[in-house]
Motif scaffolding. Structure first.
Motif, PDB file in Angstrom:
ATOM      1  N   THR A   1      69.229   1.444  21.578  1.00 60.23           N
ATOM      2  CA  THR A   1      68.481   2.604  22.050  1.00 60.23           C
ATOM      3  C   THR A   1      66.994   2.383  21.752  1.00 60.23           C
ATOM      4  N   ALA A   2      66.185   3.308  22.207  1.00 62.44           N
ATOM      5  CA  ALA A   2      64.738   3.212  21.988  1.00 62.44           C
ATOM      6  C   ALA A   2      64.335   3.644  20.585  1.00 62.44           C
ATOM      7  N   LYS A   3      65.269   4.177  19.816  1.00 59.84           N
ATOM      8  CA  LYS A   3      64.942   4.595  18.454  1.00 59.84           C
ATOM      9  C   LYS A   3      64.546   3.382  17.626  1.00 59.84           C
ATOM     10  N   PRO A   4      63.588   3.534  16.733  1.00 56.61           N
ATOM     11  CA  PRO A   4      63.168   2.393  15.910  1.00 56.61           C
ATOM     12  C   PRO A   4      64.260   1.970  14.929  1.00 56.61           C
ATOM     13  N   GLN A   5      64.194   0.703  14.567  1.00 58.15           N
ATOM     14  CA  GLN A   5      65.110   0.188  13.548  1.00 58.15           C
ATOM     15  C   GLN A   5      64.854   0.941  12.253  1.00 58.15           C
ATOM     16  N   PHE A   6      65.891   1.014  11.408  1.00 61.40           N
ATOM     17  CA  PHE A   6      65.764   1.775  10.176  1.00 61.40           C
ATOM     18  C   PHE A   6      66.563   1.131   9.052  1.00 61.40           C
ATOM     19  N   LEU A   7      66.194   1.485   7.849  1.00 59.70           N
ATOM     20  CA  LEU A   7      66.842   0.971   6.651  1.00 59.70           C
ATOM     21  C   LEU A   7      67.936   1.938   6.210  1.00 59.70           C
ATOM     22  N   ASP A   8      69.137   1.432   6.005  1.00 61.63           N
ATOM     23  CA  ASP A   8      70.247   2.229   5.492  1.00 61.63           C
ATOM     24  C   ASP A   8      70.974   1.398   4.450  1.00 61.63           C
ATOM     25  N   ALA A   9      71.114   1.934   3.252  1.00 63.31           N
ATOM     26  CA  ALA A   9      71.769   1.237   2.139  1.00 63.31           C
ATOM     27  C   ALA A   9      71.132  -0.135   1.891  1.00 63.31           C
ATOM     28  N   GLY A  10      69.818  -0.221   2.107  1.00 61.85           N
ATOM     29  CA  GLY A  10      69.109  -1.467   1.861  1.00 61.85           C
ATOM     30  C   GLY A  10      69.243  -2.511   2.959  1.00 61.85           C
ATOM     31  N   ILE A  11      69.835  -2.130   4.106  1.00 64.05           N
ATOM     32  CA  ILE A  11      70.085  -3.065   5.204  1.00 64.05           C
ATOM     33  C   ILE A  11      69.460  -2.487   6.474  1.00 64.05           C
ATOM     34  N   MET A  12      68.741  -3.321   7.215  1.00 63.30           N
ATOM     35  CA  MET A  12      68.125  -2.868   8.466  1.00 63.30           C
ATOM     36  C   MET A  12      69.189  -2.657   9.548  1.00 63.30           C
ATOM     37  N   HIS A  13      69.036  -1.556  10.302  1.00 64.47           N
ATOM     38  CA  HIS A  13      69.979  -1.170  11.339  1.00 64.47           C
ATOM     39  C   HIS A  13      69.250  -0.849  12.642  1.00 64.47           C
ATOM     40  N   GLN A  14      70.019  -0.882  13.729  1.00 67.66           N
ATOM     41  CA  GLN A  14      69.555  -0.511  15.064  1.00 67.66           C
ATOM     42  C   GLN A  14      70.609   0.397  15.685  1.00 67.66           C
ATOM     43  N   GLU A  15      70.185   1.552  16.193  1.00 68.80           N
ATOM     44  CA  GLU A  15      71.124   2.414  16.900  1.00 68.80           C
ATOM     45  C   GLU A  15      71.485   1.767  18.235  1.00 68.80           C
ATOM     46  N   MET A  16      72.769   1.827  18.591  1.00 69.38           N
ATOM     47  CA  MET A  16      73.252   1.274  19.851  1.00 69.38           C
ATOM     48  C   MET A  16      74.208   2.274  20.496  1.00 69.38           C
ATOM     49  N   VAL A  17      74.339   2.183  21.814  1.00 67.31           N
ATOM     50  CA  VAL A  17      75.184   3.111  22.548  1.00 67.31           C
ATOM     51  C   VAL A  17      75.929   2.382  23.663  1.00 67.31           C
ATOM     52  N   LYS A  18      77.104   2.906  23.965  1.00 70.58           N
ATOM     53  CA  LYS A  18      77.871   2.400  25.112  1.00 70.58           C
ATOM     54  C   LYS A  18      78.381   3.592  25.892  1.00 70.58           C
ATOM     55  N   LYS A  19      78.029   3.641  27.175  1.00 65.83           N
ATOM     56  CA  LYS A  19      78.513   4.718  28.039  1.00 65.83           C
ATOM     57  C   LYS A  19      79.949   4.397  28.452  1.00 65.83           C
ATOM     58  N   LEU A  20      80.800   5.410  28.382  1.00 66.37           N
ATOM     59  CA  LEU A  20      82.210   5.230  28.732  1.00 66.37           C
ATOM     60  C   LEU A  20      82.553   5.797  30.097  1.00 66.37           C
ATOM     61  N   THR A  21      81.597   6.522  30.682  1.00 61.22           N
ATOM     62  CA  THR A  21      81.806   7.089  32.019  1.00 61.22           C
ATOM     63  C   THR A  21      80.769   6.535  32.970  1.00 61.22           C
ATOM     64  N   ASP A  22      81.112   6.560  34.245  1.00 59.06           N
ATOM     65  CA  ASP A  22      80.181   6.005  35.254  1.00 59.06           C
ATOM     66  C   ASP A  22      79.108   6.965  35.667  1.00 59.06           C
TER      67      ASP A  22
END
Length: 145
Positions: free
Chosen positions: A124-145
């Protein structure tokens, strides 16, 4: 691989999930136990994959409006690189589709972004972030067309 699921925190399936999570997140990645075991434990649906009666992979789903949030995806060290993580993610996706959910979202550790990209998740366009000392990236998958 046999996939089992539960909401019961007293079940063997949940205990197997917890054991994998503790080995991967707490022992290997040094995530503090108080962050790994959280206030959402009793709200989740736990999925565990078994090979030869051994629990080897786990994840949980948390319901959030029109989607499920995928969390705590972990594969036992000895079971990595056999496709079990992808297989369990696909099982969770089928469950979400059958439940009428529109999307799956997750917060991927940066090292796992290629894994989720192979499963057609998009950052997603959200910035990467630190969680529990580990860098993360929000991701998404659309399940409908």
């Amino acid at each position: 691989m046999l996939v089992k699921q539960t909401r019961d925190l007293k079940s063997t399936v949940y205990q197997d999930s917890l054991a994998i999570r503790q080995a991967v997140f707490i022992v290997e990645q040094h995530v503090p136990a108080e962050l790994e075991i959280d206030e959402f434990e009793d709200q989740a649906i736990y999925f565990v994959g078994y090979v030869a009666d051994q629990a080897v992979v786990t994840l949980r789903l948390i319901e959030a409006d029109s989607d499920y949030h995928v969390q705590r995806v972990a594969v036992s060290r000895s079971a990595r690189h056999h496709g079990y993580g992808q297989e369990l993610m696909r099982a969770a996706e089928v469950f979400a589709r059958e439940s009428g959910k529109a999307t799956l979202t997750l917060n991927a550790q940066l090292s796992a972004v290629p894994f989720y990209t192979q499963l057609n998740f998009q950052a997603t366009a959200k910035p990467q972030f630190l969680d529990a000392g580990i860098m993360h990236q929000e991701m998404v998958k659309k399940l409908t067309d």
